[in-house]
Design a protein around this motif. Sequence first.
Motif, PDB file in Angstrom:
ATOM      1  N   ALA A   1       0.839  -1.197   0.000  1.00 26.53           N
ATOM      2  CA  ALA A   1       0.000   0.000   0.000  1.00 26.53           C
ATOM      3  C   ALA A   1       0.876   1.249   0.000  1.00 26.53           C
ATOM      4  O   ALA A   1       0.585   2.230  -0.698  1.00 26.53           O
ATOM      5  CB  ALA A   1      -0.927  -0.013   1.214  1.00 26.53           C
ATOM      6  N   GLU A   2       1.984   1.207   0.762  1.00 26.64           N
ATOM      7  CA  GLU A   2       2.889   2.363   0.797  1.00 26.64           C
ATOM      8  C   GLU A   2       3.551   2.595  -0.558  1.00 26.64           C
ATOM      9  O   GLU A   2       3.921   3.714  -0.903  1.00 26.64           O
ATOM     10  CB  GLU A   2       3.952   2.166   1.879  1.00 26.64           C
ATOM     11  N   PHE A   3       3.734   1.518  -1.317  1.00 30.86           N
ATOM     12  CA  PHE A   3       4.283   1.653  -2.666  1.00 30.86           C
ATOM     13  C   PHE A   3       3.188   2.053  -3.665  1.00 30.86           C
ATOM     14  O   PHE A   3       3.446   2.166  -4.860  1.00 30.86           O
ATOM     15  CB  PHE A   3       4.934   0.340  -3.126  1.00 30.86           C
ATOM     16  N   GLY A   4       1.975   2.196  -3.182  1.00 31.51           N
ATOM     17  CA  GLY A   4       0.874   2.605  -4.050  1.00 31.51           C
ATOM     18  C   GLY A   4       0.303   1.469  -4.872  1.00 31.51           C
ATOM     19  O   GLY A   4      -0.324   1.692  -5.908  1.00 31.51           O
ATOM     20  N   VAL A   5       0.517   0.229  -4.416  1.00 30.92           N
ATOM     21  CA  VAL A   5       0.026  -0.923  -5.178  1.00 30.92           C
ATOM     22  C   VAL A   5      -1.343  -1.353  -4.660  1.00 30.92           C
ATOM     23  O   VAL A   5      -1.507  -1.652  -3.480  1.00 30.92           O
ATOM     24  CB  VAL A   5       1.009  -2.116  -5.062  1.00 30.92           C
ATOM     25  N   THR A   6      -2.316  -1.366  -5.573  1.00 32.39           N
ATOM     26  CA  THR A   6      -3.644  -1.861  -5.237  1.00 32.39           C
ATOM     27  C   THR A   6      -3.811  -3.211  -5.924  1.00 32.39           C
ATOM     28  O   THR A   6      -3.633  -3.305  -7.137  1.00 32.39           O
ATOM     29  CB  THR A   6      -4.731  -0.895  -5.744  1.00 32.39           C
ATOM     30  N   LEU A   7      -4.137  -4.222  -5.155  1.00 34.33           N
ATOM     31  CA  LEU A   7      -4.255  -5.565  -5.714  1.00 34.33           C
ATOM     32  C   LEU A   7      -5.696  -5.867  -6.090  1.00 34.33           C
ATOM     33  O   LEU A   7      -6.621  -5.292  -5.512  1.00 34.33           O
ATOM     34  CB  LEU A   7      -3.766  -6.590  -4.688  1.00 34.33           C
ATOM     35  N   PRO A   8      -5.862  -6.815  -7.045  1.00 33.87           N
ATOM     36  CA  PRO A   8      -7.226  -7.248  -7.350  1.00 33.87           C
ATOM     37  C   PRO A   8      -7.881  -7.791  -6.087  1.00 33.87           C
ATOM     38  O   PRO A   8      -7.203  -8.367  -5.234  1.00 33.87           O
ATOM     39  CB  PRO A   8      -7.022  -8.384  -8.372  1.00 33.87           C
ATOM     40  N   GLU A   9      -9.174  -7.602  -5.978  1.00 33.19           N
ATOM     41  CA  GLU A   9      -9.872  -8.043  -4.770  1.00 33.19           C
ATOM     42  C   GLU A   9      -9.680  -9.543  -4.568  1.00 33.19           C
ATOM     43  O   GLU A   9      -9.777 -10.322  -5.508  1.00 33.19           O
ATOM     44  CB  GLU A   9     -11.363  -7.725  -4.914  1.00 33.19           C
ATOM     45  N   GLY A  10      -9.387  -9.932  -3.365  1.00 34.57           N
ATOM     46  CA  GLY A  10      -9.244 -11.355  -3.042  1.00 34.57           C
ATOM     47  C   GLY A  10      -7.892 -11.945  -3.417  1.00 34.57           C
ATOM     48  O   GLY A  10      -7.671 -13.139  -3.229  1.00 34.57           O
ATOM     49  N   ALA A  11      -6.981 -11.135  -3.953  1.00 35.13           N
ATOM     50  CA  ALA A  11      -5.677 -11.686  -4.342  1.00 35.13           C
ATOM     51  C   ALA A  11      -4.839 -12.001  -3.103  1.00 35.13           C
ATOM     52  O   ALA A  11      -4.813 -11.227  -2.146  1.00 35.13           O
ATOM     53  CB  ALA A  11      -4.938 -10.698  -5.235  1.00 35.13           C
ATOM     54  N   ALA A  12      -4.172 -13.134  -3.166  1.00 34.60           N
ATOM     55  CA  ALA A  12      -3.265 -13.512  -2.080  1.00 34.60           C
ATOM     56  C   ALA A  12      -1.894 -12.896  -2.354  1.00 34.60           C
ATOM     57  O   ALA A  12      -1.557 -12.640  -3.507  1.00 34.60           O
ATOM     58  CB  ALA A  12      -3.146 -15.022  -2.011  1.00 34.60           C
ATOM     59  N   VAL A  13      -1.126 -12.650  -1.311  1.00 29.36           N
ATOM     60  CA  VAL A  13       0.238 -12.125  -1.481  1.00 29.36           C
ATOM     61  C   VAL A  13       1.217 -13.207  -1.073  1.00 29.36           C
ATOM     62  O   VAL A  13       1.105 -13.783   0.016  1.00 29.36           O
ATOM     63  CB  VAL A  13       0.479 -10.866  -0.622  1.00 29.36           C
ATOM     64  N   ARG A  14       2.152 -13.502  -1.944  1.00 28.86           N
ATOM     65  CA  ARG A  14       3.219 -14.449  -1.607  1.00 28.86           C
ATOM     66  C   ARG A  14       4.537 -13.710  -1.572  1.00 28.86           C
ATOM     67  O   ARG A  14       4.884 -13.002  -2.522  1.00 28.86           O
ATOM     68  CB  ARG A  14       3.316 -15.543  -2.671  1.00 28.86           C
ATOM     69  N   VAL A  15       5.272 -13.882  -0.496  1.00 34.48           N
ATOM     70  CA  VAL A  15       6.559 -13.205  -0.353  1.00 34.48           C
ATOM     71  C   VAL A  15       7.670 -14.239  -0.518  1.00 34.48           C
ATOM     72  O   VAL A  15       7.646 -15.284   0.140  1.00 34.48           O
ATOM     73  CB  VAL A  15       6.671 -12.505   1.013  1.00 34.48           C
TER      74      VAL A  15
ATOM     75  N   LEU B   1       6.991  -0.889 -20.650  1.00 37.68           N
ATOM     76  CA  LEU B   1       5.944  -0.851 -19.617  1.00 37.68           C
ATOM     77  C   LEU B   1       6.399  -1.518 -18.316  1.00 37.68           C
ATOM     78  O   LEU B   1       5.744  -1.421 -17.285  1.00 37.68           O
ATOM     79  CB  LEU B   1       4.681  -1.577 -20.115  1.00 37.68           C
ATOM     80  N   VAL B   2       7.538  -2.225 -18.416  1.00 40.35           N
ATOM     81  CA  VAL B   2       7.969  -3.046 -17.277  1.00 40.35           C
ATOM     82  C   VAL B   2       8.922  -2.256 -16.388  1.00 40.35           C
ATOM     83  O   VAL B   2      10.053  -1.956 -16.771  1.00 40.35           O
ATOM     84  CB  VAL B   2       8.664  -4.335 -17.776  1.00 40.35           C
ATOM     85  N   THR B   3       8.487  -1.898 -15.210  1.00 38.95           N
ATOM     86  CA  THR B   3       9.338  -1.135 -14.301  1.00 38.95           C
ATOM     87  C   THR B   3      10.151  -2.089 -13.421  1.00 38.95           C
ATOM     88  O   THR B   3       9.797  -3.255 -13.260  1.00 38.95           O
ATOM     89  CB  THR B   3       8.502  -0.253 -13.356  1.00 38.95           C
ATOM     90  N   ARG B   4      11.210  -1.531 -12.862  1.00 40.74           N
ATOM     91  CA  ARG B   4      12.018  -2.317 -11.911  1.00 40.74           C
ATOM     92  C   ARG B   4      11.138  -2.839 -10.779  1.00 40.74           C
ATOM     93  O   ARG B   4      11.161  -4.028 -10.451  1.00 40.74           O
ATOM     94  CB  ARG B   4      13.125  -1.437 -11.334  1.00 40.74           C
ATOM     95  N   ASP B   5      10.353  -1.930 -10.188  1.00 46.03           N
ATOM     96  CA  ASP B   5       9.558  -2.334  -9.027  1.00 46.03           C
ATOM     97  C   ASP B   5       8.534  -3.411  -9.374  1.00 46.03           C
ATOM     98  O   ASP B   5       8.198  -4.241  -8.531  1.00 46.03           O
ATOM     99  CB  ASP B   5       8.850  -1.111  -8.413  1.00 46.03           C
ATOM    100  N   SER B   6       8.060  -3.400 -10.632  1.00 46.92           N
ATOM    101  CA  SER B   6       7.075  -4.422 -11.004  1.00 46.92           C
ATOM    102  C   SER B   6       7.722  -5.808 -11.015  1.00 46.92           C
ATOM    103  O   SER B   6       7.042  -6.816 -10.849  1.00 46.92           O
ATOM    104  CB  SER B   6       6.443  -4.105 -12.363  1.00 46.92           C
ATOM    105  N   MET B   7       9.044  -5.855 -11.198  1.00 44.95           N
ATOM    106  CA  MET B   7       9.740  -7.145 -11.209  1.00 44.95           C
ATOM    107  C   MET B   7      10.205  -7.559  -9.808  1.00 44.95           C
ATOM    108  O   MET B   7      10.674  -8.670  -9.600  1.00 44.95           O
ATOM    109  CB  MET B   7      10.923  -7.096 -12.190  1.00 44.95           C
ATOM    110  N   ILE B   8      10.112  -6.621  -8.856  1.00 44.94           N
ATOM    111  CA  ILE B   8      10.375  -6.962  -7.446  1.00 44.94           C
ATOM    112  C   ILE B   8       9.042  -7.291  -6.778  1.00 44.94           C
ATOM    113  O   ILE B   8       8.984  -7.946  -5.746  1.00 44.94           O
ATOM    114  CB  ILE B   8      11.062  -5.780  -6.705  1.00 44.94           C
ATOM    115  N   GLY B   9       7.966  -6.796  -7.395  1.00 38.81           N
ATOM    116  CA  GLY B   9       6.646  -7.038  -6.834  1.00 38.81           C
ATOM    117  C   GLY B   9       6.138  -5.893  -5.984  1.00 38.81           C
ATOM    118  O   GLY B   9       5.080  -5.989  -5.371  1.00 38.81           O
ATOM    119  N   THR B  10       6.894  -4.799  -5.941  1.00 40.14           N
ATOM    120  CA  THR B  10       6.437  -3.629  -5.178  1.00 40.14           C
ATOM    121  C   THR B  10       5.805  -2.605  -6.113  1.00 40.14           C
ATOM    122  O   THR B  10       5.588  -1.468  -5.722  1.00 40.14           O
ATOM    123  CB  THR B  10       7.606  -2.965  -4.426  1.00 40.14           C
ATOM    124  N   GLY B  11       5.539  -3.032  -7.339  1.00 37.31           N
ATOM    125  CA  GLY B  11       4.874  -2.155  -8.300  1.00 37.31           C
ATOM    126  C   GLY B  11       4.117  -3.028  -9.292  1.00 37.31           C
ATOM    127  O   GLY B  11       4.197  -4.262  -9.226  1.00 37.31           O
TER     128      GLY B  11
END
Lengths: 204, 110
Positions: A144-158, A188-198
Amino acid sequence: MPHDHHDHPHALLPSDPALRVKALETILTRKGLIDPAALDEIIDTYQNRIGPQNGARVVARAWSDPDFKAALLADATPLVAEMGYFGRQGEHMVVVENTLQTHNMVVCTLCSCYPWPLLGIPPGWYKSDAYRARAVREPRKVLAEFGVTLPEGAAVRVWDSTAEIRYLVLPMRPEGSADMDEAALAALVTRDSMIGTGLARVPA
Amino acid sequence: MNDCPDIAASEPVFAEPWHAQVFALTVHLNEAGRFTWAEWVARFSATLKRHGLSRDLDGGEDYFNAWLETLEMLLDEAGEAAPEERAEARAEWERAYLSTPHGQPVRLAE
């Protein structure tokens, strides 16, 4: 020159750690344990030739070519090596795919293990104590602090990177990118999108 | 609104030249077989943990200070750069900087 007045009569003294690094280089060079030219080569590579653009090419290709994507998810290391991206430290690369159901995010709780050949040197926040501790404990809050909104019901795997295994997130292909070629997709592919924080950018 | 940092306009890879130098030195020693990367990670993460106990590391200067400290310890244990040797080489560099006119390349007297 004696008559050339200047704020600094002698060369500016570097910081203590900078001098200590120079000292190590000098000692190891004198002992023949290192090659100063090889150090310059390593710095040049990481500063100029390795960065998130490498990972972005891999992601764009996976979005465009289903066979490549399947192979990439099964065993990424040989495929990305073929594209010229291989680990100098001999690590194994694992690609994890984001879907509507699962959002993946990468951390290294130990220190800052990171897929260097695909993303370059990690950003400061990735190396910070705060991210390393909180990504596992409260990933949704961090997202959320990175401004990422997930699809409803999506699980997060770290995924916790190690010296041997480095993770790369395959972000979801954004809406409105159906007609784009690989080069346009890569943008279209940002660094953060490949870390998962974007997330990947949505085409304008 | 777009919060995604631009790949092309990202921050400098290394904030300070010595960060790049100590990084390259470590990668080079690893490639030369002085230690495995797993060994490095184990040692480095132990240093970070020790530092992190007393304060928050910001991932910048703190992080590379911990990196440098780890490398110094490793090289000391390997008998390749003892503390006295390091202090001596550091003093040589300090003298070289203080005795080189501004704008001239700084070199050690051989």
